[in-house]
Design a protein around this motif. Structure first.
Motif, PDB file in Angstrom:
ATOM      1  N   TYR A 187       0.831  -1.210   0.000  1.00  0.00           N
ATOM      2  CA  TYR A 187       0.000   0.000   0.000  1.00  0.00           C
ATOM      3  C   TYR A 187       0.862   1.256   0.000  1.00  0.00           C
ATOM      4  N   TRP A 188       1.945   1.243   0.809  1.00  0.00           N
ATOM      5  CA  TRP A 188       2.779   2.441   0.896  1.00  0.00           C
ATOM      6  C   TRP A 188       3.483   2.763  -0.415  1.00  0.00           C
ATOM      7  N   SER A 189       3.665   1.751  -1.258  1.00  0.00           N
ATOM      8  CA  SER A 189       4.382   1.990  -2.512  1.00  0.00           C
ATOM      9  C   SER A 189       3.546   2.771  -3.519  1.00  0.00           C
ATOM     10  N   LEU A 190       2.265   2.962  -3.218  1.00  0.00           N
ATOM     11  CA  LEU A 190       1.416   3.776  -4.081  1.00  0.00           C
ATOM     12  C   LEU A 190       1.552   5.262  -3.753  1.00  0.00           C
ATOM     13  N   GLY A 191       2.382   5.577  -2.736  1.00  0.00           N
ATOM     14  CA  GLY A 191       2.566   6.974  -2.335  1.00  0.00           C
ATOM     15  C   GLY A 191       3.571   7.697  -3.210  1.00  0.00           C
ATOM     16  N   PHE A 192       3.882   8.952  -2.805  1.00  0.00           N
ATOM     17  CA  PHE A 192       4.830   9.781  -3.554  1.00  0.00           C
ATOM     18  C   PHE A 192       6.256   9.374  -3.199  1.00  0.00           C
ATOM     19  N   GLN A 193       7.078   9.172  -4.241  1.00  0.00           N
ATOM     20  CA  GLN A 193       8.434   8.665  -4.037  1.00  0.00           C
ATOM     21  C   GLN A 193       9.449   9.637  -4.637  1.00  0.00           C
ATOM     22  N   LEU A 194      10.573   9.793  -3.958  1.00  0.00           N
ATOM     23  CA  LEU A 194      11.596  10.737  -4.408  1.00  0.00           C
ATOM     24  C   LEU A 194      12.922  10.005  -4.583  1.00  0.00           C
ATOM     25  N   CYS A 195      13.546  10.183  -5.734  1.00  0.00           N
ATOM     26  CA  CYS A 195      14.756   9.428  -6.059  1.00  0.00           C
ATOM     27  C   CYS A 195      15.579  10.203  -7.070  1.00  0.00           C
ATOM     28  N   ARG A 196      16.885  10.238  -6.869  1.00  0.00           N
ATOM     29  CA  ARG A 196      17.762  10.718  -7.930  1.00  0.00           C
ATOM     30  C   ARG A 196      19.170  10.188  -7.709  1.00  0.00           C
ATOM     31  N   TYR A 197      19.974  10.252  -8.749  1.00  0.00           N
ATOM     32  CA  TYR A 197      21.382   9.892  -8.657  1.00  0.00           C
ATOM     33  C   TYR A 197      22.180  11.125  -8.224  1.00  0.00           C
ATOM     34  N   GLY A 198      23.186  10.927  -7.379  1.00  0.00           N
ATOM     35  CA  GLY A 198      24.118  12.015  -7.112  1.00  0.00           C
ATOM     36  C   GLY A 198      24.045  12.646  -5.738  1.00  0.00           C
ATOM     37  N   TYR A 199      23.364  12.029  -4.744  1.00  0.00           N
ATOM     38  CA  TYR A 199      23.437  12.559  -3.381  1.00  0.00           C
ATOM     39  C   TYR A 199      24.878  12.427  -2.885  1.00  0.00           C
ATOM     40  N   ALA A 200      25.423  13.511  -2.310  1.00  0.00           N
ATOM     41  CA  ALA A 200      26.832  13.524  -1.907  1.00  0.00           C
ATOM     42  C   ALA A 200      27.076  12.745  -0.617  1.00  0.00           C
TER      43      ALA A 200
ATOM     44  N   VAL B  52      20.767  13.942   2.191  1.00  0.00           N
ATOM     45  CA  VAL B  52      19.473  13.249   2.183  1.00  0.00           C
ATOM     46  C   VAL B  52      18.640  13.688   3.382  1.00  0.00           C
ATOM     47  N   ALA B  53      19.277  13.803   4.571  1.00  0.00           N
ATOM     48  CA  ALA B  53      18.563  14.229   5.784  1.00  0.00           C
ATOM     49  C   ALA B  53      18.003  15.639   5.619  1.00  0.00           C
ATOM     50  N   GLN B  54      18.798  16.531   5.026  1.00  0.00           N
ATOM     51  CA  GLN B  54      18.341  17.905   4.796  1.00  0.00           C
ATOM     52  C   GLN B  54      17.173  17.933   3.815  1.00  0.00           C
ATOM     53  N   LEU B  55      17.262  17.075   2.790  1.00  0.00           N
ATOM     54  CA  LEU B  55      16.183  16.992   1.807  1.00  0.00           C
ATOM     55  C   LEU B  55      14.870  16.573   2.469  1.00  0.00           C
ATOM     56  N   VAL B  56      14.948  15.588   3.363  1.00  0.00           N
ATOM     57  CA  VAL B  56      13.747  15.116   4.051  1.00  0.00           C
ATOM     58  C   VAL B  56      13.099  16.264   4.817  1.00  0.00           C
ATOM     59  N   GLU B  57      13.901  17.032   5.540  1.00  0.00           N
ATOM     60  CA  GLU B  57      13.366  18.138   6.349  1.00  0.00           C
ATOM     61  C   GLU B  57      12.796  19.232   5.464  1.00  0.00           C
ATOM     62  N   GLU B  58      13.453  19.506   4.352  1.00  0.00           N
ATOM     63  CA  GLU B  58      12.964  20.573   3.465  1.00  0.00           C
ATOM     64  C   GLU B  58      11.663  20.166   2.785  1.00  0.00           C
ATOM     65  N   MET B  59      11.532  18.889   2.459  1.00  0.00           N
ATOM     66  CA  MET B  59      10.274  18.411   1.876  1.00  0.00           C
ATOM     67  C   MET B  59       9.127  18.566   2.875  1.00  0.00           C
ATOM     68  N   LYS B  60       9.401  18.227   4.124  1.00  0.00           N
ATOM     69  CA  LYS B  60       8.357  18.372   5.158  1.00  0.00           C
ATOM     70  C   LYS B  60       8.013  19.848   5.363  1.00  0.00           C
ATOM     71  N   ALA B  61       9.051  20.705   5.410  1.00  0.00           N
ATOM     72  CA  ALA B  61       8.819  22.139   5.628  1.00  0.00           C
ATOM     73  C   ALA B  61       7.999  22.741   4.489  1.00  0.00           C
ATOM     74  N   ALA B  62       8.205  22.238   3.273  1.00  0.00           N
ATOM     75  CA  ALA B  62       7.462  22.742   2.118  1.00  0.00           C
ATOM     76  C   ALA B  62       6.082  22.097   1.995  1.00  0.00           C
ATOM     77  N   ARG B  63       5.786  21.148   2.903  1.00  0.00           N
ATOM     78  CA  ARG B  63       4.500  20.459   2.937  1.00  0.00           C
ATOM     79  C   ARG B  63       4.189  19.765   1.596  1.00  0.00           C
ATOM     80  N   ILE B  64       5.231  19.185   1.017  1.00  0.00           N
ATOM     81  CA  ILE B  64       5.060  18.411  -0.216  1.00  0.00           C
ATOM     82  C   ILE B  64       4.763  16.964   0.168  1.00  0.00           C
ATOM     83  N   PRO B  65       3.662  16.376  -0.300  1.00  0.00           N
ATOM     84  CA  PRO B  65       3.353  14.982   0.023  1.00  0.00           C
ATOM     85  C   PRO B  65       4.533  14.079  -0.356  1.00  0.00           C
ATOM     86  N   TYR B  66       4.868  13.158   0.549  1.00  0.00           N
ATOM     87  CA  TYR B  66       6.170  12.519   0.415  1.00  0.00           C
ATOM     88  C   TYR B  66       6.164  11.273   1.286  1.00  0.00           C
TER      89      TYR B  66
END
Length: 614
Positions: A364-377, A382-396
């Motif tokens: 069921y969870w795999s039907l949600g919004f997923q974020l992926c890319r190549y090149g995380y340093a 990744v941790a900062q990205l998670v917080e910024e997504m939450k702060a921007a209230r983007i479904p994730y």
């Protein structure tokens, strides 16, 4: 074909009235005769008969003949072939009139784009020798005509074949053509078939008719009489490395085949050819890409639908032409067709997935919004990205990491730059999210201390060279960190600097157990600071992909890597090894049967997926 032999068996009587045959009537000709010749003892007569054709009655009258009693004659004629009815006799590049006629075919230039200049003008060389009907199907022996066309002779056609037709279900049948005297490779993927056919003659949605000479199969939908398969065409041939069969189609409404980039869902019937061979190839027009799907669905003119699967895993291509007709060309294996009768598109999909297996029910969870890319340093990014997504209230709902998290791109390892990833995964899971990591199949053989490779060698899990049983090494992603993949020609750099990579043979039971063990160690590492509690695996690069054409040290079997017929694939001039392994790579099925990578290349991801799912 298109020839009448008149043989005088008794010629000791001289007719005083000089009687002659002057007219011949031919019934059932679907095309008009364009030229005719009369010869006696191989000497062409110097007169031209008159031809009268009635297209409504399909009757031709040849008049003005001068065939004397007591003499033997041969009459040959050529039928007018509509451009749309031309079946390509020279599908490889470089066709010329001379090459075409060497194959026993007809060369005629046309201004219509896409229409082949070189086309078959004689029947296929096979006929049915013996035939056995039963309540559950048909079995027949096919024999090769002694007068083989030149193009068949060049590819050494198999002289005797077996046809099996099985009425598995009322809505599904199988027809299979193979060499019963000399076993050949067959696809080792099991299908969901009844142990014995369960259909009944009164309830079947189809009926099958066989054409004796030239050989052909015709399948009709009982309820409407619509012919949905008709292969009594000139193209059929069956040799070791070139198998070809054509069928007329019930309509122009055909969908499927892949994986290639199609500009429309419905296929364009105007002389288009699509190659199928799995390759690490981003989408591009007519470039064979990641998947392999030799299946199509067709809608008939009245809206009924049917589907056709060719269970063959060798490189192949398919050509559509406006007749409408479809031609398959494959370079190995056998012809093993499965047809489902619908009659609705929804029914076709249900019947097809009943046959090959239903898709896995996604979490069921795999039907949600997923974020992926190549090149995380690093893990901090990744941790900062998670917080910024939450702060921007983007479904994730789901976060990924590509190969960046690995130490120098090595499977089952953790980079020092991602030392905090296990803790981050635990944190976001506690907040209700999920995490997916990537795994590639290729395993580096350059390391001094790499347990996954060491254990793989101990368990004999890698694809080998057939002659020496040495590991077949190519090059993929494992390499020194200092190379910035974003700013270099990766194909060129990898060919120079990438490490030796071995490829697991996922058909083997030992490989499956090894693969599971390595995955579980990532998840259940006794050192909790290195235990990645992932929720899903992204298994990538399993075409299989290589950044060197073939192998380190080169490929050895040029016939397999550059077969006599090269399907319409991207970069045909490079051969089948473009972006992948040598075709002679030795693999083994679970029961120990040896198979060539040439035959199972398109299946590489299937046993890997199966093992990963388990």
């Amino acid at each position: 074909q298109n020839t009448l032999h008149m043989t005088a068996t008794h010629s000791n009587y001289a007719d005083p009235n000089n009687l002659k045959f002057e007219e011949i009537k031919i019934l059932g000709l679907s095309k008009e005769i364009t030229s005719i010749s009369v010869s006696q003892n191989d000497v062409v007569q110097d007169y031209i008969p008159n031809i009268i054709y009635n297209p409504a009655r399909k009757v031709t009258i040849i008049a003005g003949l001068q065939l004397e009693l007591g003499k033997s004659y041969t009459i040959k004629w050529t039928l007018n072939v509509n451009d749309n009815e031309r079946f390509d006799c020279y599908p490889s590049p470089g066709a010329t009139k001379e090459k075409c006629e060497q194959r026993g075919c007809t060369w005629q230039v046309t201004a219509n784009p896409g229409v082949p200049f070189c086309y078959y003008s004689s029947s296929n060389p096979y006929s049915i020798e013996s035939l056995n009907y039963s309540s559950t199907g048909v079995e027949a022996t096919l024999s090769l005509d002694s007068k083989v066309r030149a193009n068949e002779a060049a590819t050494a056609p198999i002289s005797t074949l077996r046809l099996e037709v099985k009425y598995h279900l009322n809505n599904m049948l199988q027809f299979k053509i193979y060499d019963y005297q000399s076993p050949r490779y067959e696809v080792p993927v099991p299908l969901n078939l009844p142990s014995s056919p369960t259909s009944s003659s009164q309830d079947r949605l189809y009926e099958v008719m066989l054409q004796i000479k030239p050989f052909g199969i015709q399948i009709r939908r009982k309820s409407t009489g619509t012919v949905i398969w008709d292969s009594g065409l000139p193209t059929f041939t069956f040799s070791d490395m070139f198998i070809q069969i054509s069928t007329r189609l019930a309509s122009q409404y055909v969908y499927g085949f892949g994986e290639t980039e199609h500009p429309t869902f419905r296929h364009n019937m105007n002389w288009h050819t699509w190659g199928m061979f799995t390759r690490d190839q981003p989408p591009g027009y007519k470039l064979n890409s990641y998947g392999f799907q030799p299946f199509y669905m067709a809608l008939e003119e009245d809206g009924n639908a049917h589907g056709v699967l060719l269970l063959n895993s060798n490189a192949m291509d398919v050509t559509f032409q406006p007749a409408p007709a479809l031609t398959y060309r494959t370079i190995g294996g056998i012809l093993d067709f499965y047809m489902v009768l619908g009659p609705t598109p929804e029914n076709v999909v249900q019947e097809y997935t009943q046959l090959i297996g239903r898709p896995v029910m996604p979490a069921y969870w795999s039907l949600g919004f997923q974020l992926c890319r190549y090149g995380y340093a690093n893990d901090s990014e990744v941790a900062q990205l998670v917080e910024e997504m939450k702060a921007a209230r983007i479904p994730y709902d789901v976060q990924y990491t590509d190969i960046d998290y690995m130490e120098r791109n090595l499977d089952f390892t953790l980079s020092p730059h991602f030392a905090g990833l296990p803790a981050l995964v635990n944190k976001i899971k506690a907040e209700g999210m999920r995490f997916i990591i990537i795994l590639d199949p290729a395993i580096s053989g350059n390391e001094t201390n790499y347990p996954a490779f060491t254990r793989g060698v101990e368990n004999n899990v890698f694809i080998q060279r057939p002659d020496t049983k040495e590991i077949l090494y190519s090059k993929v992603l494992s390499m020194d960190e200092y190379l910035n993949l974003c700013v270099v020609d990766t194909q060129f750099v990898f060919s120079l600097y990438a490490s030796h990579c071995a490829f697991p043979d996922f058909f083997r039971n030992s490989t499956v157990e090894w693969w599971k063990r390595e995955i579980l160690e990532v998840y259940n590492n006794p050192n909790t600071s290195k235990s990645l509690k992932f929720d899903g695996l992204w298994i990538d690069m399993n075409e299989p992909a290589a950044f060197l054409a073939g192998a380190i040290g080169g490929c050895k079997d040029d016939l397999l890597n550059n077969p006599p017929y090269m399907p319409h694939l991207g970069d045909r001039s490079i051969g089948l090894i473009h972006k992948t392994l040598c075709m002679e790579g030795q693999q083994y099925l679970a029961d120990g049967t040896p198979v060539r990578h040439y035959d199972v290349h398109n299946l590489y991801g299937w046993p890997q997926t199966k093992a990963s799912l388990e």
